[in-house]
Scaffold this motif. Structure first.
Motif, PDB file in Angstrom:
ATOM      1  N   ALA A   8      -6.423   1.251  -4.999  1.00  0.00           N
ATOM      2  CA  ALA A   8      -5.731   0.602  -4.208  1.00  0.00           C
ATOM      3  C   ALA A   8      -6.526  -0.427  -3.459  1.00  0.00           C
ATOM      4  O   ALA A   8      -5.775  -1.424  -3.808  1.00  0.00           O
ATOM      5  CB  ALA A   8      -4.791   1.544  -3.329  1.00  0.00           C
ATOM      6  N   LEU A   9      -7.468  -0.439  -3.626  1.00  0.00           N
ATOM      7  CA  LEU A   9      -8.474  -1.442  -3.382  1.00  0.00           C
ATOM      8  C   LEU A   9      -8.991  -2.404  -4.354  1.00  0.00           C
ATOM      9  O   LEU A   9      -8.842  -3.730  -4.452  1.00  0.00           O
ATOM     10  CB  LEU A   9      -9.784  -1.123  -3.172  1.00  0.00           C
ATOM     11  CG  LEU A   9     -11.380  -2.371  -2.756  1.00  0.00           C
ATOM     12  CD1 LEU A   9     -10.994  -2.438  -1.939  1.00  0.00           C
ATOM     13  CD2 LEU A   9     -13.060  -1.579  -2.814  1.00  0.00           C
ATOM     14  N   TYR A  42       1.053  -1.145   0.524  1.00  0.00           N
ATOM     15  CA  TYR A  42      -0.180   0.193   0.140  1.00  0.00           C
ATOM     16  C   TYR A  42       0.840   1.404   0.595  1.00  0.00           C
ATOM     17  O   TYR A  42       0.244   2.085  -0.743  1.00  0.00           O
ATOM     18  CB  TYR A  42      -1.286  -0.206   1.415  1.00  0.00           C
ATOM     19  CG  TYR A  42      -1.669  -0.996   1.354  1.00  0.00           C
ATOM     20  CD1 TYR A  42      -2.724  -0.556  -0.167  1.00  0.00           C
ATOM     21  CD2 TYR A  42      -2.199  -1.993   1.446  1.00  0.00           C
ATOM     22  CE1 TYR A  42      -3.640  -1.774  -0.036  1.00  0.00           C
ATOM     23  CE2 TYR A  42      -2.841  -2.720   2.184  1.00  0.00           C
ATOM     24  CZ  TYR A  42      -3.813  -2.958   0.530  1.00  0.00           C
ATOM     25  OH  TYR A  42      -4.928  -3.879   0.955  1.00  0.00           O
ATOM     26  N   ASP A  43       2.050   1.179   0.235  1.00  0.00           N
ATOM     27  CA  ASP A  43       2.567   2.087   0.950  1.00  0.00           C
ATOM     28  C   ASP A  43       3.393   2.550  -0.323  1.00  0.00           C
ATOM     29  O   ASP A  43       3.449   3.809  -1.599  1.00  0.00           O
ATOM     30  CB  ASP A  43       4.162   2.556   1.769  1.00  0.00           C
ATOM     31  CG  ASP A  43       3.680   1.902   3.023  1.00  0.00           C
ATOM     32  OD1 ASP A  43       2.469   2.304   3.673  1.00  0.00           O
ATOM     33  OD2 ASP A  43       4.403   1.257   3.839  1.00  0.00           O
ATOM     34  N   ALA A  44       4.132   1.489  -1.098  1.00  0.00           N
ATOM     35  CA  ALA A  44       4.112   1.130  -2.799  1.00  0.00           C
ATOM     36  C   ALA A  44       2.920   2.764  -3.059  1.00  0.00           C
ATOM     37  O   ALA A  44       3.456   3.397  -5.023  1.00  0.00           O
ATOM     38  CB  ALA A  44       4.453   0.086  -3.327  1.00  0.00           C
ATOM     39  N   ALA A  45       1.313   1.177  -3.420  1.00  0.00           N
ATOM     40  CA  ALA A  45       1.021   2.341  -4.449  1.00  0.00           C
ATOM     41  C   ALA A  45       1.067   3.600  -3.942  1.00  0.00           C
ATOM     42  O   ALA A  45       0.359   4.649  -4.805  1.00  0.00           O
ATOM     43  CB  ALA A  45      -0.434   1.186  -3.680  1.00  0.00           C
ATOM     44  N   LYS A  46       1.120   3.937  -2.639  1.00  0.00           N
ATOM     45  CA  LYS A  46       0.320   5.117  -2.301  1.00  0.00           C
ATOM     46  C   LYS A  46       1.351   6.591  -3.151  1.00  0.00           C
ATOM     47  O   LYS A  46       1.255   7.583  -3.714  1.00  0.00           O
ATOM     48  CB  LYS A  46       0.682   5.325  -1.297  1.00  0.00           C
ATOM     49  CG  LYS A  46      -0.378   6.825  -0.058  1.00  0.00           C
ATOM     50  CD  LYS A  46      -0.168   6.982   1.260  1.00  0.00           C
ATOM     51  CE  LYS A  46      -1.244   6.581   1.649  1.00  0.00           C
ATOM     52  NZ  LYS A  46      -1.298   6.218   3.201  1.00  0.00           N
ATOM     53  N   ILE A  47       2.582   6.213  -3.189  1.00  0.00           N
ATOM     54  CA  ILE A  47       4.309   6.419  -3.691  1.00  0.00           C
ATOM     55  C   ILE A  47       3.330   7.330  -5.039  1.00  0.00           C
ATOM     56  O   ILE A  47       4.054   7.448  -6.173  1.00  0.00           O
ATOM     57  CB  ILE A  47       5.334   5.770  -3.192  1.00  0.00           C
ATOM     58  CG1 ILE A  47       5.509   6.092  -2.045  1.00  0.00           C
ATOM     59  CG2 ILE A  47       6.060   6.196  -4.427  1.00  0.00           C
ATOM     60  CD1 ILE A  47       7.364   5.028  -1.413  1.00  0.00           C
ATOM     61  N   ASP A  48       3.077   5.880  -6.045  1.00  0.00           N
ATOM     62  CA  ASP A  48       2.437   5.883  -6.968  1.00  0.00           C
ATOM     63  C   ASP A  48       1.771   6.760  -6.977  1.00  0.00           C
ATOM     64  O   ASP A  48       1.174   6.593  -8.590  1.00  0.00           O
ATOM     65  CB  ASP A  48       2.086   4.730  -7.789  1.00  0.00           C
ATOM     66  CG  ASP A  48       3.718   3.381  -8.122  1.00  0.00           C
ATOM     67  OD1 ASP A  48       5.089   3.937  -7.717  1.00  0.00           O
ATOM     68  OD2 ASP A  48       3.773   1.793  -7.549  1.00  0.00           O
ATOM     69  N   GLY A  49       1.202   7.253  -6.987  1.00  0.00           N
ATOM     70  CA  GLY A  49      -0.316   8.046  -6.679  1.00  0.00           C
ATOM     71  C   GLY A  49      -2.046   7.033  -6.938  1.00  0.00           C
ATOM     72  O   GLY A  49      -2.317   7.978  -6.798  1.00  0.00           O
ATOM     73  N   THR A  50      -1.585   5.948  -6.340  1.00  0.00           N
ATOM     74  CA  THR A  50      -3.103   5.451  -6.342  1.00  0.00           C
ATOM     75  C   THR A  50      -3.653   5.938  -5.392  1.00  0.00           C
ATOM     76  O   THR A  50      -3.302   7.007  -4.104  1.00  0.00           O
ATOM     77  CB  THR A  50      -2.445   4.308  -6.408  1.00  0.00           C
ATOM     78  OG1 THR A  50      -1.910   3.995  -4.805  1.00  0.00           O
ATOM     79  CG2 THR A  50      -2.548   3.322  -7.173  1.00  0.00           C
TER      80      THR A  50
END
Lengths: 381, 422
Positions: free
Chosen positions: A290-291, A277-285
């Motif tokens: 994310a879900l 989730y952290d990585a996805a957040k960094i990617d701007g999701t």
């Protein structure tokens, strides 16, 4: 639990594996807790964790014991992944004589399954080829019972109602359970209490659930009916028409079975590492993305398991429907499984009941197969 | 040699002692019934008294009770008997007697009945001959039940309605007392409980209209003119707002609960349910009974009569012991014990007891028994009677929910029932 796991993993990775590590996995009983790993191994790992303190104090906290256990297990897993001792394992396995103990332990379980599942199915298959009178076989009739089923409009109607009931329940339970599981996976006050309360309907038997809801929805003295009348200005008839009765039965079924799906999905959600989730957040999701792109793909196997479990549960369900509506009114909630019960033990036509039971078994297999194939094809892609 | 002889003697004495001990053990008899031995139902207390009484009255047999829900007991007996594990003594409802005879779960009682004196046989209010199947008496009645019109006196009084004397008056009074919360007339028209309540309400009215349930070949004739007249009357109750369409989802238990909750004004009720229905602060003594009104005031309705019976299981290894227990159960002390629990004794001589002349409960029971004697009608039902009850319940549902023509609904029920018989 996730944090604890993370800490232990870092710890074990930061430490090189001992050269004399023995992969033989034995159990050390410490008080009432069982530790995997050798004594020396557990002690060595415990030096940097709670186990060392446990050995000194003999009064371990639950966290210490858990951490020590995990140290042992995870370090072993790390080494297996790295592959330090694979050759030794293989050679050891070659040298070791065939162990008959595990199959011996499995024998009772297999025998039980044979006695309570395989033999009755076989017996039903034989019975389905006979005309019966009460509990006696009267005459061999070949496939007459199956031919009768194929031409009986009652069966076709019951099959369609079974599909409505099963698919209708699934359509509500799955989104509801997923939503609840996502909520329960978040940190919030009294989360433990919420998790306990949500599981409660699952521990109530189907008979009790049906009797409870029959009272709640009763058109004359049911509290839900009274409340609805007070709020809406008219008295809704939850069980007094075929359509309303089917809808009500689905709602009751959802109430009784959503905890099972919620718990399984919650368990699956807890296995997803936060780093993703952290990585996805960094990617701007965003949350919904994310879900869609992280959560759902990772819990897809669990969703498939839930689908299979619930489909079989709903398609075979008898007690709840029989107690709540008896299959009525006007046969509006008479599903295929309920028809088996009525054919076998109300009309006392065991031959036809057995034939219908076999048809349901085949349908169950078909459902399971479809889900498994669908899951595999998605994995292949 | 001497030692060997002594040992043999010791062993022989040992075996002899064991044998004596075994002979002293009473023979265990299994009695399966729908009544629980424990619980608040007065009939349960009476049953416990009878069982304890029998076990103390002799030392040869000891009866233990297995209580099985009335909706499951017949199925359980059939399956257990097929497995060779049936009961010694069995309680069977008269509507299910043919089914048990066909399933060979019970044995004829002819030989035992032959040992009874003619006076004893004639003492039964429901003649044992009425329980003949295939020429054999298959059971003996230990109680009887008659169907009545139950009504809430306070509701009728408040609406200035007199106790109905005709079915028209029933419909009128029901329409008057009906409100948003109260259903003037109630019946269980669901298929729950095998549609038994639908049949219990329909049958006496149908008979009163001159109907016969079956023809000589055993096919149902509920779709006759009498059937249409009866079903039309029931359908009209809903149209006149004297009965709510919600009855299609209600069984006998629901109607009783509704009555106790005060949301039903009248119903056709079995005498065996009166005590439990009265046992509520809402109903209490306001729940009264009267004979079911006729189509016209001068032509009273026949009273449906049924009975719980006792019989002997096919797999019983101690049939004589089972018969001893049945005789005890049918004795006057047992009958009085059950009467005090609101049950109608099945033997005329039991009504000589002072209880029936002194207590109000006794007098009421005696009144029902007289009604049963005057207007009682009992028909042995075929083995698939519950299937007919269920089809009838569906016909009533179609008329109430879909406004289906009663003739068409009953034709469909008759076709479904008669069709599966062939």
């Amino acid at each position: 639990m996730a944090d604890l796991f993370k800490g232990v993993t870092h710890q074990s990775k930061s430490r090189p594996p001992p050269q004399d590590y023995d992969l033989h996995h034995e159990l050390i009983d410490v008080g009432q807790v069982t530790f995997p790993g050798t004594a020396e191994q557990a002690y060595r790992k415990g030096q940097t964790s709670g186990f060392h303190r446990f050995c000194q104090s003999r009064k371990p906290s639950a966290t210490h014991l858990l951490r020590a256990t995990m140290n042992a297990v995870i370090s072993q897993a790390d080494r297996e992944t790295i592959g330090h001792h694979r050759p030794r394992v293989k050679s050891a396995a070659r040298r070791r004589p065939l162990n008959w103990l595990p199959p011996l332990f499995i024998v009772p379980a297999v025998a039980l399954v044979f006695l309570v599942t395989i033999y009755p199915v076989f017996d039903a298959a034989v019975l389905s080829l006979f005309e019966t009178q009460y509990a006696e076989k009267v005459q061999f009739v070949g496939f007459d019972n199956f031919i009768h089923l194929a031409t009986d409009p009652l069966i076709a109607n019951a099959l369609s109602r079974s599909l409505v009931y099963t698919l209708g329940s699934l359509a509500v339970v799955l989104p509801l359970s997923l939503g609840l599981a996502l909520l329960l996976n978040e940190e919030f006050p009294l989360r433990g209490l919420a998790r306990t309360v949500i599981v409660l309907p699952w521990v109530v038997s189907q008979t009790v659930v049906a009797l409870l809801w029959a009272w709640l929805l009763n058109a004359d003295f049911g509290p839900v009916t009274y409340l609805a009348q007070t709020l809406l200005g008219y008295r809704p008839l939850f069980l007094a028409s075929p359509t309303a009765a089917m809808a009500s039965t689905i709602v009751v079924n959802v109430w009784a079975s959503y905890p099972q799906a919620t718990l399984l999905l919650l368990a699956a959600l807890q296995t997803i590492p936060n780093e993703l989730y952290d990585a996805a957040k960094i990617d701007g999701t965003r949350s919904l993305q994310a879900l869609r792109y992280v959560t759902l793909p990772l819990i897809k196997p669990t969703i498939a398991v839930v689908l299979i479990q619930l489909t079989l549960l709903y398609f075979n369900m008898v007690t709840l429907i029989y107690t709540l509506t008896g299959g009525g009114p006007m046969g509006g909630t008479e599903t295929l499984s309920l028809r088996v019960l009525k054919t076998s033990f109300e009309d006392w036509n065991l031959g036809q009941g057995a034939a219908l039971g076999l048809v349901i078994t085949v349908v169950n297999f078909a459902f399971s197969l479809i889900y498994v194939l669908a899951l595999r094809s998605r994995h292949a892609r | 040699m001497h030692k060997t002889l002594m040992s043999l003697v010791a062993i022989a004495i040992g075996f002899g002692w064991l044998g004596t001990a075994q002979a002293e053990q009473p023979i265990a008899l299994k009695f399966w019934t729908f009544l629980p031995v424990q619980g608040s139902d007065p009939r349960s207390t009476a049953l416990k008294g009878v069982i304890d009484g029998f076990n103390k009255s002799q030392s040869k047999y000891e009866v233990s009770v297995e209580s099985i829900n009335y909706a499951r007991i017949d199925n359980t007996v059939i399956q257990s008997t097929a497995a060779g594990q049936g009961p010694d003594i069995l309680n069977v409802y008269t509507d299910q007697l043919s089914m048990h005879a066909a399933a060979k779960t019970i044995v004829p009682l002819d030989s035992y009945l032959a040992a009874m004196s003619p006076a004893e046989v004639e003492d039964f209010l429901i003649s044992p001959n009425a329980l003949r199947i295939g020429g054999h008496v298959m059971a003996l009645p230990w109680e009887m039940r008659v169907w009545l019109l139950g009504y809430r006196k306070d509701l009728l009084d408040n609406a200035h309605q007199k106790v109905p004397a005709t079915l028209d008056e029933v419909a009128n009074a029901a329409a008057v007392v009906s409100t948003d919360q109260v259903m003037g007339f109630g019946m269980g028209a669901s298929t729950a409980g095998l549609g038994a309540q639908a049949m219990e309400t329909f049958a006496p009215i149908f008979w009163g209209a001159g109907g016969q349930m079956f023809d000589d070949k055993g096919n149902t004739t509920i779709n006759s003119e009498a059937g249409v007249k009866t079903l039309s009357w029931l359908g009209d109750l809903v149209k006149r707002n004297a009965m709510k369409s919600t009855v299609v989802s209600m069984g006998a238990e629901d109607i009783q609960t509704a009555f106790r909750a005060g949301t039903v004004g009248m119903q056709i009720v079995g005498s065996y349910r009166v005590g439990a229905t009265r046992n509520s602060p809402t109903t209490g003594d306001n729940f009264q009974t009267t004979p079911i009104p006729g189509w016209t005031a001068d032509k009273p309705m026949p009273a449906r009569l049924a009975s719980q019976t006792l019989t002997i299981g096919t797999t019983s290894k101690h049939k004589d012991g089972a018969w001893e227990f049945i005789k005890y159960y049918l004795g006057t002390p047992s009958q009085i014990e059950f009467a005090k629990a609101g049950v109608l004794p099945s033997k005329a001589s039991s009504y000589q007891d002072p209880f029936f002349g002194e207590s109000s409960q006794g007098k009421e029971i005696r009144g029902w028994a007289d009604y049963a004697r005057q207007r009682g009608r009992m028909e042995m039902t075929p083995r698939d009677f519950s299937r007919l009850s269920e089809e009838l319940a569906k016909a009533i549902q179609k008329v109430i929910l879909e406004g289906m023509d009663p003739k068409a609904a009953l034709d469909a029920a008759a076709t479904a029932y008669n069709g599966q018989r062939h």
